[in-house]
Every structure is written in structure tokens, then in C-alpha cells.
Design an enzyme around this catalytic site. Structure first.
Site, PDB file in Angstrom:
ATOM      1  N   SER A  14       0.942  -1.341   0.116  1.00  0.00           N
ATOM      2  CA  SER A  14       0.188  -0.300  -0.363  1.00  0.00           C
ATOM      3  C   SER A  14       0.840   1.149   0.255  1.00  0.00           C
ATOM      4  O   SER A  14       0.660   2.068   0.761  1.00  0.00           O
ATOM      5  CB  SER A  14      -0.932   0.081   1.369  1.00  0.00           C
ATOM      6  N   ILE A 148       7.631 -14.619  -0.961  1.00  0.00           N
ATOM      7  CA  ILE A 148       7.572 -16.409  -1.803  1.00  0.00           C
ATOM      8  C   ILE A 148       6.718 -15.858  -2.992  1.00  0.00           C
ATOM      9  O   ILE A 148       7.521 -16.080  -4.284  1.00  0.00           O
ATOM     10  CB  ILE A 148       7.272 -16.983  -0.766  1.00  0.00           C
ATOM     11  N   THR A 188      16.285   4.576   7.608  1.00  0.00           N
ATOM     12  CA  THR A 188      16.355   4.365   6.138  1.00  0.00           C
ATOM     13  C   THR A 188      16.576   2.786   6.669  1.00  0.00           C
ATOM     14  O   THR A 188      17.078   2.338   5.483  1.00  0.00           O
ATOM     15  CB  THR A 188      17.505   4.771   6.249  1.00  0.00           C
ATOM     16  N   GLY A 355     -23.076  -3.035  -7.282  1.00  0.00           N
ATOM     17  CA  GLY A 355     -23.230  -3.538  -6.255  1.00  0.00           C
ATOM     18  C   GLY A 355     -23.581  -5.260  -6.770  1.00  0.00           C
ATOM     19  O   GLY A 355     -24.194  -5.690  -7.509  1.00  0.00           O
ATOM     20  N   CYS A 382     -25.331   1.056 -12.729  1.00  0.00           N
ATOM     21  CA  CYS A 382     -25.549  -0.680 -12.519  1.00  0.00           C
ATOM     22  C   CYS A 382     -26.095  -0.859 -11.662  1.00  0.00           C
ATOM     23  O   CYS A 382     -27.662  -0.810 -11.812  1.00  0.00           O
ATOM     24  CB  CYS A 382     -24.171  -0.857 -12.359  1.00  0.00           C
ATOM     25  N   HIS A 508     -20.560   1.553 -16.345  1.00  0.00           N
ATOM     26  CA  HIS A 508     -20.179   2.097 -15.540  1.00  0.00           C
ATOM     27  C   HIS A 508     -18.913   3.201 -15.988  1.00  0.00           C
ATOM     28  O   HIS A 508     -17.992   3.417 -16.511  1.00  0.00           O
ATOM     29  CB  HIS A 508     -19.301   0.975 -14.842  1.00  0.00           C
ATOM     30  N   GLU A 510     -17.538   5.455 -14.125  1.00  0.00           N
ATOM     31  CA  GLU A 510     -16.537   6.118 -13.646  1.00  0.00           C
ATOM     32  C   GLU A 510     -15.319   5.187 -13.973  1.00  0.00           C
ATOM     33  O   GLU A 510     -14.435   6.064 -13.683  1.00  0.00           O
ATOM     34  CB  GLU A 510     -16.911   5.881 -11.920  1.00  0.00           C
TER      35      GLU A 510
HETATM   36  N1  GLN Z   1     -25.247  -7.259  -9.788  1.00  0.00           N
HETATM   37  C1  GLN Z   1     -26.424  -6.522 -10.400  1.00  0.00           C
HETATM   38  C2  GLN Z   1     -25.686  -6.724 -12.276  1.00  0.00           C
HETATM   39  O1  GLN Z   1     -24.866  -8.538 -12.133  1.00  0.00           O
HETATM   40  C3  GLN Z   1     -25.206  -5.073 -10.352  1.00  0.00           C
HETATM   41  C4  GLN Z   1     -24.197  -5.495 -11.375  1.00  0.00           C
HETATM   42  C5  GLN Z   1     -23.082  -4.158 -10.678  1.00  0.00           C
HETATM   43  O2  GLN Z   1     -23.275  -3.245  -9.914  1.00  0.00           O
HETATM   44  N2  GLN Z   1     -21.915  -4.168 -11.111  1.00  0.00           N
HETATM   45  O3  GLN Z   1     -26.135  -6.744 -12.663  1.00  0.00           O
END
Ligand code: GLN
Length: 557
Positions: A14, A148, A188, A355, A382, A508, A510
Site C-alpha cells: 500500500s 515468496i 532508513t 454491487g 449499475c 460504469h 466512472e
Molecule cells: N449485481 C448486478 C448485476 O449483476 C449489478 C452489477 C453491478 O453493479 N456491477 O447485474
């Protein structure tokens, strides 16, 4: 000939190897070079698509339909370059392709081994970036030196640099120089040890980039240079940036790291043109039009990387409108307990992201209802769009129990249903509707005016879709489909006419937003939120005797 830069990480994970690689790529581009980026991940999943966002953060989708590491999002956002399937390899993918070849008889008579077969496969993946239109390829090795599982990658990049010649390749090691409060000093030693580990396997880093909380003193640089065998000017400080990740390239350029790298690679140092970037930073850091607060109602809010691209795209929407976007992250399950009034009061826009699974769905639906009824700008992405359809079907169309077949396969009103092409799918990895597809927008819709054109191409990752059997009933009540897949009757965008800004999209957006070029839907969502905030302020001013209005006024300075 393509020059190669390899970025490794030491001491802890990270540290921001992805951001550093993306920043270096930007600087090389702004000095006139053509760049390609790649991430090699040492885990055994073939891709991150089957991992929970709690494990891995966001899954970033490329136009060619690969489910990839979120660092590729940084690559695209910083450079504006498109990534593809060849931009991300995992150990799982390397092994599965290799084992498939072994089964096909490609290695008849041989013992298939980590060296040379796995390392050769890794080198082949790196070689994919060797192209006439690539001057500099940057390959980031995931994980931390000493793990590893990283070993085959380190051996592969060692060999690769040996093969292309010392002058054509370069190793950058990103490391941590911690400040120990009790001792009042920076240390360091961890970096020295990490470079020691690299040297044991034959890699001598050319550049050390040191992540630190405080400014490094000259003595630290000298010590690191001496003990790590690195030129003093190539011990670079990458201090925690004060405000935004988009300051990282500027900080690196201030130390001329790009100049040294180009010189080491024998490339001409052209002028660095960061004018546009600086202008963007001005709008980001000192916006002219104040703040706007947006609620993001999701189910992985506690994981800071789960909605990475959504948060970035909101920031880009702010840059485009010359305002600062503040994000109020809300766990949808909390809405189920505390209610919308408490948690959403005062926000100027509500975004429900994508989601999977039914946890927290009721909270999302409640938030959408609140946005619809209170005329708060709403953006559903989505799953967020699917929830908006469910909410509208239940509370406006009057279809009690309307649901997505994902959450209730037996529902009487499956307003969101499994896509036809998904019904035959048995394996879960890499089988969703993935990647870029063209979409046609309806004239005079909000999305059409946002894009300013009739057609667009957006990235997808889903199995469910709006059920066309319900389209007419939704439309009769005011929810219309304003974007559709060009090659089939698949709803891509929905809107409410009778609302200041209520847009849901199956794709999407974004993933295609950058700080220099905000995605049109994010830009317009923030513009609508800005109008909403002003409206709230005016309403508050119009009622000066009202004590609560006076309070509202104070909350919009
Ligand atoms: N779960 C929903 C689907 O499979 C939405 C997917 C998502 O939001 N990427 O259509």
C-alpha cells in the site's frame, strides 16, 4: 526500441506503486514520449473479478472486457491512455495459460518448471508492451519484495533487463522511510534491508523512491545512496501529498526524477508541458464556486478502495464545475436502521453505486425514494440503476414486491431479470457482460444533452438487466429508457422527466472519467447538485425569520 521501467515495492504494501507508476508515465508523456503501463499481480486468482471488494477493493474493467486491478484506474486517469487485457497479468492467469499449453502438448518431453517456463511466460507478458508505438513501457510488480510469491516476477524482470541491455531498462524501488516518533527520527534501515533483498536476487535498483510523512534530510538521502548503491540525485522523496493524489506528478517533477530517468535510458529530455495539469490542480485545490456535498450510499463504504473510480469521478465532476466535492459515505444498512432524514439531510446529490448481493438493498431503495420524493439529484450506477427501477416500480407504478431476480428469483414482478445470454453461464469467473458496448441516447434527454451526442460507448460488468416486459408501465408513470444498447433492446440509461436530475445507467461511467476530462454524466450530476445547493440556500434566505432556515444558511456559506 521500447525502453522498460520496472517498479517494485519494499518494506510494506500500500505504498502507492500504482500512483507512482501512473505519475511517472504522465511525466514521460508530457515530455513527448509514448508510454504503456502494465501491472503484474502475484496472487493465484486468474483475475480479481471473483474477489470481494473487502479483499481487493474495486475491480476495474477495461474496454476489452478484462476485470483488472484498480491500479489500472490510476494509469488511465493520469495518462488518459486506454488499458487492455495485456495491462494486467496475475500468477493465476500465467499458470492457467501455461498449464493449458502443457495439456495441449506444447512441452512434450519436458519437465515444466518455474524457471524457465513460468519466468518465460512472465517475460512474454512484458514483451507484449514492446511495440512500435511505445517508447517507454512501465511494468509494476504487485506485492512486496521478500514475498515468496513475488520471486518468479523478480527473476523474470532481472532476466528481461539483462536481455534488453542495461541502458534500455531501469529498476525503480518504492520504499518506506518511516518517522519513529519516540526516537524523533526518520529511519532508513528498512529500505536498506529491502534493497538488500533485491540485490540478493540480482536486481540493483537505479532509482529509490522513498515514501515518507516528513521531509527527508540530506543526511538520509546520502545514507540511502551510499548503502543502497544508488546515485544521490536518484534517491527521491515522495512525501504524503497534502490534498490530492494528482499532486504526486508535480512533486516528482520538482525533483527532476523524470529527467534523470530519461537520461539513464539515453532518451532526449524534451520540455515538460504541465500547463493543463496545473490548471486542473488549481480548480481542484482552489475551486471558485465553493463546496457541494454528495452522499454515496453503498455497502462497502468502510473499505476506502471499494468505490475508488466513483470517488475519483465525483472529484472530476467537481473540477469540471470549479467546485469542491465532499463525499458523505453512507453504509446502506445504516439507512435501514437510522432512516434517510438523519443520514441524508443536507446533501445536494445522492449516488448509489454498483454491487452484488442483497445485503443493504433496502437502505439503497430508501435512499433512492428519498432522492426522488425530495427532488435531490440522483445518480444510480449499475446496481444503483437497478434499485432505482425497483423503487419506482414498487412505489410509483404500484407493483408491490417488485424486485430483481438476483435477490428473489421467485418474485411476482421481476422488473430486473437475468440477461438471456447469462442463463447458460455455469462458471462465475469472467462471464458477466463485460467491457465496452455502444449505446444510443434519446434526443432531448438529460443524458443526451450531457454527452452532446447521440452515441456513446461505455463499460459494463453485470448479469442482470431491466426487464423489457415492464418498460411501458414504467414509461407511462414517468420513468423512461433514454439510452439503449445499439445492437439489442437492452436498457442502458433510465431517467425521470419530472425531477431536476434523476439518471440511472446500467454501465460504469466512472471507469472513463479523468481529471482533465470529467465524464459527462458526473459533470452534469455535480452541476445539478450545485443548483440544488443554491436552491436550498435561496430557500433558506427567503425565510430569514425561520430559525431552522437560518441554520441552513450557515451550512451553505
Ligand atoms: N449485481 C448486478 C448485476 O449483476 C449489478 C452489477 C453491478 O453493479 N456491477 O447485474
Amino acid at each position: 526500441m521500447t525502453r522498460h521501467i520496472f517498479v517494485t515495492g519494499g518494506v510494506v504494501s500500500s505504498l502507492g506503486k500504482g500512483l507512482t507508476s501512473a505519475s511517472l508515465a504522465l511525466l514521460m508523456m508530457k515530455r513527448g514520449y509514448r508510454v504503456a503501463l502494465q501491472k503484474l499481480d502475484p496472487y493465484l486468482n486468474v483475475d480479481p473479478g471473483t474477489m470481494s471488494p473487502f479483499q481487493h477493493g474495486e475491480v476495474y474493467v477495461t474496454d476489452d472486457g478484462a476485470e483488472t486491478d484498480l491500479d489500472l484506474g490510476h494509469y488511465e486517469r493520469f495518462t488518459g491512455l486506454g488499458c487492455s487485457r495485456k495491462s494486467n497479468y496475475t500468477t493465476g492467469r500465467i499458470y492457467s495459460e501455461l498449464i493449458a499449453r502443457e495439456r495441449a502438448g506444447d512441452f512434450l518431453g519436458q519437465t515444466v518448471q518455474v524457471i524457465p517456463h513460468v519466468t518465460d511466460a512472465i517475460k512474454n507478458a512484458i514483451r507484449l508492451l514492446d511495440a512500435d508505438d511505445v517508447d517507454i513501457a512501465i511494468t509494476e510488480i504487485g506485492g512486496t519484495v521478500g514475498d515468496i510469491e513475488s520471486l518468479p516476477y523478480l527473476e523474470a524482470i532481472r532476466q528481461y533487463r539483462q536481455e534488453i541491455g542495461r541502458d534500455n531498462g531501469l529498476f525503480i524501488h518504492l520504499t518506506l522511510v518511516p518517522y519513529i516518533k519516540a526516537a524523533g527520527e526518520m529511519k532508513t534501515k528498512p529500505s536498506q534491508q529491502s534493497v538488500g533483498l533485491l540485490r540478493n536476487i540480482g536486481i540493483f535498483p537505479d532509482v529509490l523512491i522513498c515514501r515518507c510523512e516528513r521531509a527527508m534530510k540530506r543526511e538520509h538521502r546520502e545514507k540511502l545512496a551510499l548503502f543502497c548503491n544508488v546515485d544521490r540525485e536518484l534517491v527521491i522523496e515522495e512525501r504524503d501529498v497534502r490534498h490530492s493524489i494528482y499532486e504526486v506528478p508535480v512533486e516528482l517533477a520538482r525533483q527532476d526524477v523524470d529527467v534523470y530517468i530519461l537520461e539513464k535510458l539515453g532518451l532526449h529530455v524534451h520540455r515538460l508541458d504541465m500547463e493543463q495539469w496545473h490548471d486542473m490542480l488549481r480548480r481542484l485545490l482552489r475551486p471558485q464556486h465553493g463546496d457541494v456535498e454528495i452522499a454515496v450510499v453503498g455497502k462497502y463504504i468502510s473499505h476506502q478502495d471499494a468505490y475508488k473510480s466513483v470517488y475519483e469521478a465525483l472529484t472530476h465532476g467537481g473540477i469540471a464545475n470549479d467546485m469542491r466535492v465532499k463525499i458523505r459515505g453512507i453504509e446502506s444498512e445504516q439507512i435501514e436502521q437510522a432512516g434517510c432524514r438523519t443520514l441524508l439531510d443536507g446533501v445536494s446529490g445522492i449516488l448509489v453505486p454498483g454491487g452484488f448481493g442483497d445485503r443493504g438493498i433496502d437502505g439503497k431503495i430508501a435512499a433512492i425514494r428519498y432522492a426522488r420524493e425530495n427532488k435531490v439529484p440522483f445518480f444510480g450506477i449499475c446496481l444503483g440503476m437497478q434499485c432505482a427501477v425497483m423503487e419506482f416500480a414498487r412505489h410509483v407504478v404500484g407493483l408491490a414486491g417488485a424486485n430483481s431476480a438476483e435477490f428473489d428469483p421467485q418474485t411476482t414482478h421481476p422488473v430486473i431479470d437475468l440477461m438471456c445470454e447469462q442463463k447458460q453461464v455455469a462458471n462465475l469467473g469472467g462471464t458477466m457482460r463485460l467491457g465496452g458496448f455502444p449505446c444510443r441516447l434519446t434526443a432531448n434527454s438529460r443524458s443526451h444533452s450531457a454527452y452532446g451526442r447521440e452515441e456513446t460507448r461505455e463499460r459494463h460488468r453485470h448479469r442482470y438487466e431491466l426487464n423489457n416486459a415492464y418498460r411501458d408501465r414504467l414509461a407511462e408513470n414517468g420513468m423512461t429508457v433514454t439510452g439503449e444498447f445499439i445492437e439489442g433492446q437492452l436498457a442502458e440509461v433510465i431517467e425521470l422527466a419530472d425531477h431536476p436530475w434523476f439518471v440511472g445507467c446500467q454501465f460504469h461511467p466512472e471507469f472513463q472519467s479523468t481529471p482533465l476530462d470529467a465524464h459527462p454524466l458526473f459533470r452534469e450530476f455535480i452541476a445539478a447538485a450545485m443548483i440544488h445547493a443554491k436552491g436550498a440556500l435561496n430557500a433558506a434566505c427567503a425565510r430569514p425569520s425561520d430559525a431552522s432556515a437560518a441554520q441552513d444558511h450557515r451550512s451553505y456559506p
